[in-house]
Design a protein around this motif. Sequence first.
Motif, PDB file in Angstrom:
ATOM      1  N   ALA A  21      40.452  37.019 -36.406  1.00 40.33           N
ATOM      2  CA  ALA A  21      40.691  35.549 -36.415  1.00 40.33           C
ATOM      3  C   ALA A  21      41.283  35.206 -35.311  1.00 40.33           C
ATOM      4  CB  ALA A  21      41.459  35.290 -37.830  1.00 40.33           C
ATOM      5  N   LEU A  22      42.519  35.716 -34.996  1.00 36.68           N
ATOM      6  CA  LEU A  22      43.240  35.203 -33.725  1.00 36.68           C
ATOM      7  C   LEU A  22      42.263  35.203 -32.614  1.00 36.68           C
ATOM      8  CD1 LEU A  22      45.725  34.233 -32.506  1.00 36.68           C
ATOM      9  CD2 LEU A  22      46.504  36.800 -32.425  1.00 36.68           C
ATOM     10  N   GLY A  23      41.511  36.360 -32.232  1.00 39.13           N
ATOM     11  CA  GLY A  23      40.671  36.269 -30.983  1.00 39.13           C
ATOM     12  C   GLY A  23      39.753  35.102 -31.030  1.00 39.13           C
ATOM     13  N   SER A  24      39.109  34.933 -32.376  1.00 40.89           N
ATOM     14  CA  SER A  24      38.263  33.693 -32.447  1.00 40.89           C
ATOM     15  C   SER A  24      38.861  32.385 -31.861  1.00 40.89           C
ATOM     16  CB  SER A  24      37.389  33.771 -33.709  1.00 40.89           C
ATOM     17  OG  SER A  24      36.967  34.922 -33.988  1.00 40.89           O
ATOM     18  N   GLN A  25      40.115  32.394 -32.522  1.00 40.46           N
ATOM     19  CA  GLN A  25      40.869  31.167 -32.101  1.00 40.46           C
ATOM     20  C   GLN A  25      41.346  30.808 -30.580  1.00 40.46           C
ATOM     21  OE1 GLN A  25      44.226  30.085 -34.924  1.00 40.46           O
ATOM     22  NE2 GLN A  25      42.918  30.799 -36.612  1.00 40.46           N
ATOM     23  N   ILE A  26      41.719  32.020 -30.248  1.00 40.97           N
ATOM     24  CA  ILE A  26      41.851  32.242 -28.631  1.00 40.97           C
ATOM     25  C   ILE A  26      40.513  31.776 -27.872  1.00 40.97           C
ATOM     26  CG2 ILE A  26      42.335  33.685 -26.877  1.00 40.97           C
ATOM     27  CD1 ILE A  26      44.180  35.378 -28.519  1.00 40.97           C
ATOM     28  N   ALA A  27      39.438  32.379 -28.537  1.00 44.42           N
ATOM     29  CA  ALA A  27      38.182  31.969 -27.721  1.00 44.42           C
ATOM     30  C   ALA A  27      37.971  30.480 -27.726  1.00 44.42           C
ATOM     31  CB  ALA A  27      37.108  32.680 -28.425  1.00 44.42           C
ATOM     32  N   LYS A  28      38.354  29.810 -28.603  1.00 49.82           N
ATOM     33  CA  LYS A  28      38.119  28.231 -28.673  1.00 49.82           C
ATOM     34  C   LYS A  28      39.327  27.615 -28.209  1.00 49.82           C
ATOM     35  CE  LYS A  28      35.546  28.743 -33.247  1.00 49.82           C
ATOM     36  NZ  LYS A  28      35.671  30.114 -33.351  1.00 49.82           N
ATOM     37  N   SER A  29      40.356  28.018 -27.745  1.00 46.47           N
ATOM     38  CA  SER A  29      41.556  27.456 -27.129  1.00 46.47           C
ATOM     39  C   SER A  29      41.451  27.120 -25.686  1.00 46.47           C
ATOM     40  CB  SER A  29      42.806  28.417 -27.231  1.00 46.47           C
ATOM     41  OG  SER A  29      42.790  29.531 -26.356  1.00 46.47           O
ATOM     42  N   ASP A  30      42.339  26.713 -25.109  1.00 52.25           N
ATOM     43  CA  ASP A  30      42.184  26.362 -23.686  1.00 52.25           C
ATOM     44  C   ASP A  30      43.094  27.290 -22.988  1.00 52.25           C
ATOM     45  OD1 ASP A  30      44.923  25.441 -24.553  1.00 52.25           O
ATOM     46  OD2 ASP A  30      44.591  23.250 -23.840  1.00 52.25           O
ATOM     47  N   LEU A  31      43.510  28.495 -23.566  1.00 54.30           N
ATOM     48  CA  LEU A  31      44.295  29.411 -22.724  1.00 54.30           C
ATOM     49  C   LEU A  31      43.619  30.028 -21.636  1.00 54.30           C
ATOM     50  CD1 LEU A  31      45.794  31.218 -25.889  1.00 54.30           C
ATOM     51  CD2 LEU A  31      47.097  30.352 -24.036  1.00 54.30           C
ATOM     52  N   LYS A  32      44.280  30.758 -20.595  1.00 52.93           N
ATOM     53  CA  LYS A  32      43.431  30.856 -19.407  1.00 52.93           C
ATOM     54  C   LYS A  32      44.107  32.148 -18.932  1.00 52.93           C
ATOM     55  CE  LYS A  32      45.265  27.518 -16.490  1.00 52.93           C
ATOM     56  NZ  LYS A  32      45.082  26.226 -15.457  1.00 52.93           N
ATOM     57  N   ASP A  33      43.279  32.917 -18.080  1.00 56.42           N
ATOM     58  CA  ASP A  33      43.998  34.212 -17.464  1.00 56.42           C
ATOM     59  C   ASP A  33      44.449  35.017 -18.136  1.00 56.42           C
ATOM     60  OD1 ASP A  33      42.850  33.339 -14.775  1.00 56.42           O
ATOM     61  OD2 ASP A  33      44.648  32.111 -14.396  1.00 56.42           O
ATOM     62  N   LEU A  34      44.015  35.244 -19.494  1.00 53.18           N
ATOM     63  CA  LEU A  34      44.590  36.304 -20.213  1.00 53.18           C
ATOM     64  C   LEU A  34      44.013  37.660 -19.785  1.00 53.18           C
ATOM     65  CD1 LEU A  34      44.015  34.776 -23.917  1.00 53.18           C
ATOM     66  CD2 LEU A  34      45.889  34.623 -22.549  1.00 53.18           C
ATOM     67  N   GLY A  35      44.859  38.719 -19.976  1.00 55.81           N
ATOM     68  CA  GLY A  35      44.490  40.169 -19.709  1.00 55.81           C
ATOM     69  C   GLY A  35      44.618  40.825 -21.069  1.00 55.81           C
ATOM     70  N   VAL A  36      43.924  42.152 -20.897  1.00 55.69           N
ATOM     71  CA  VAL A  36      43.808  43.159 -21.929  1.00 55.69           C
ATOM     72  C   VAL A  36      44.470  44.582 -21.680  1.00 55.69           C
ATOM     73  CG1 VAL A  36      42.062  44.082 -23.619  1.00 55.69           C
ATOM     74  CG2 VAL A  36      41.657  41.812 -22.869  1.00 55.69           C
TER      75      VAL A  36
END
Length: 447
Positions: free
Chosen positions: A227-242
Motif C-alpha cells: 500500500a505504501l509503495g502505491s502511495q509513493i508511486a502517486k506522490s511527488d517524491l523523487k530520486d528514491l533508491g532501492v
Amino acid sequence: MSTWTEEYRKKVVSADQAVSVVKSGDWIIYSYAANTLPVLDAALARRTPELQDIQLLAGVSMRPHAIIKADPRGEHFTWDCVHFSVIDRKYYEMGRAFYIPLRYSEVPRYILENISRVDVLMVQVSPMDRHGNFNLGPTISHYRASADKAKVIIVEVNEDMPIAHGGYGHTLHVSEIDYIVEAGHTGMPQIPSLEPAEVDQQIAQYVLQELRNGDCIQLGIGTMPNALGSQIAKSDLKDLGVHTEMLVDSYVEMFETGRITGRKKQIDRGRMVYTFAGGTQKLYDFIDNNPQVAGYPVEYTNDRSIASMNDNLVSINNALEIDLSGQVCSETVGPKMISGAGGQLDFVDAAYNSKGGRSFICMESTYTDHEGTKYSRINPLLTVGAVVTDTRPMVQYVVTEYGIVNLKGQTTWQRAEKLISIAHPDFREELIQEAQKLKVWRRSNKR
C-alpha cells in the motif's frame, strides 16, 4: 560447438535419473521463493517409499510440493524452513514443517559453517548462456553458498525464468554442475497484488509523511508495504533508491512513475538491489535483462555494514504484536508460527545506522479471531509463547492506524505512554491499568 555446449550435453539427464543420486539420510537444499522445482519435485516424490530421513531445507514456498502430498505424515521427508509463506504455514499446521530461527543475512554462513553437510543442491535456473552460465533469475539469496558446500548440484532449467543482472553470486557455471534437467516451459509462480485494506492505507499514509526525496527504500512483505509503495508511486517524491531484501510489484510501479532513480545512493548507484523477488509476471518481465536491477546474495543485501552505507535508508516492515516495553514479535501468534524473522532485524538495525535512516514497524492496532473476538496487538507483555523478533533497544518508529511514535531513547514510562496513545481506543484504559501494575506508568501521565 563450444566446450560449454559439449559439457552441457554430457550432463543432461531425465529428472528421474537426477534424483536417483539421493539416498536416505541426505540433506538437500531445496526450492526457495520463486525458484521452484516442479519437475524434480515430482520425480523425488516418486521415490518416497524407498527413502528415509531426508532433510529438505527450503522456504517462502510459492508452489505446493508433490513430496508433501506423497508423504503427508512426514515419515520420509522433513521440511526445514527458513521462512513461512502461506503454503509453508499449511505444512506446519499439518505437522510437516519446522522453522529455522535466523537472521536472514547469516543464512549463507549457517550453510557454510553450521549445517554439518549439504549432500545435494537442487535449484531452478534459466537456460545456459554462451559462456556456460546458468542464471538464478529472481532468487539469488543463499544459492552461491549452497553450491560451494554441496557434494552434488542438480539444476532444473526453466525456459520461462527471467535473466537477472547482478552484482555477484547470481549465476552457476556448467563446470560446477553435476546433472542438468531440461524442464521446458514451467512458468513462474505468481503472487497476485491484493487490494490493500483501508487500515493499511491509513498506516501507509503516516509513513509516507515521514519520507523525503532521495530516501533509499526497503519494503517488507505484506499488504501494508505494498500500500505504501502505491502511495509513493502517486506522490511527488523523487530520486528514491532501492536496497531491499525482497523485490515486489510495487517497486515496478514506483519506478514506472519516476519515483525511483537511485541517483542519490552511495553504493550501487542507479540500481535496484535485492536478494529475491516474487510477484506477478509484470515483476519478472521487469527483472529480465534489466541492468537497472541487481540481484545479490543475502549476505550483501542484508548486511548492516553494507546496507547502511546508503544514506537515508528507510526500512518498512510489518509486525504481529508489541509489548509496552517495545519488544516486537513478527513471527508468531503465541507459540503458533506464522512467518519468520526473515531480514526484519537486519534492516531495523541497518536503517538506524544509516546517516539519516529511519526504521518503521507497522501493524494494525487489533486483530479479530475466527469467533469474532477483537484483540489488541499492543499488549502489556507479549503473549505467552510469542518470540521476540526485534529487541526493545532496536525499535525506532512504531505505526498503527492511530498514529506514529518514536521509541528510541525513551524511558519505560515514555514507551508505555507512546504505545498506548496509538493503541485502539477500546483497549487504552485496560493498558493503562496493566502499565500501572508493571510500574511503567507515572501518576503525572496525561489521562
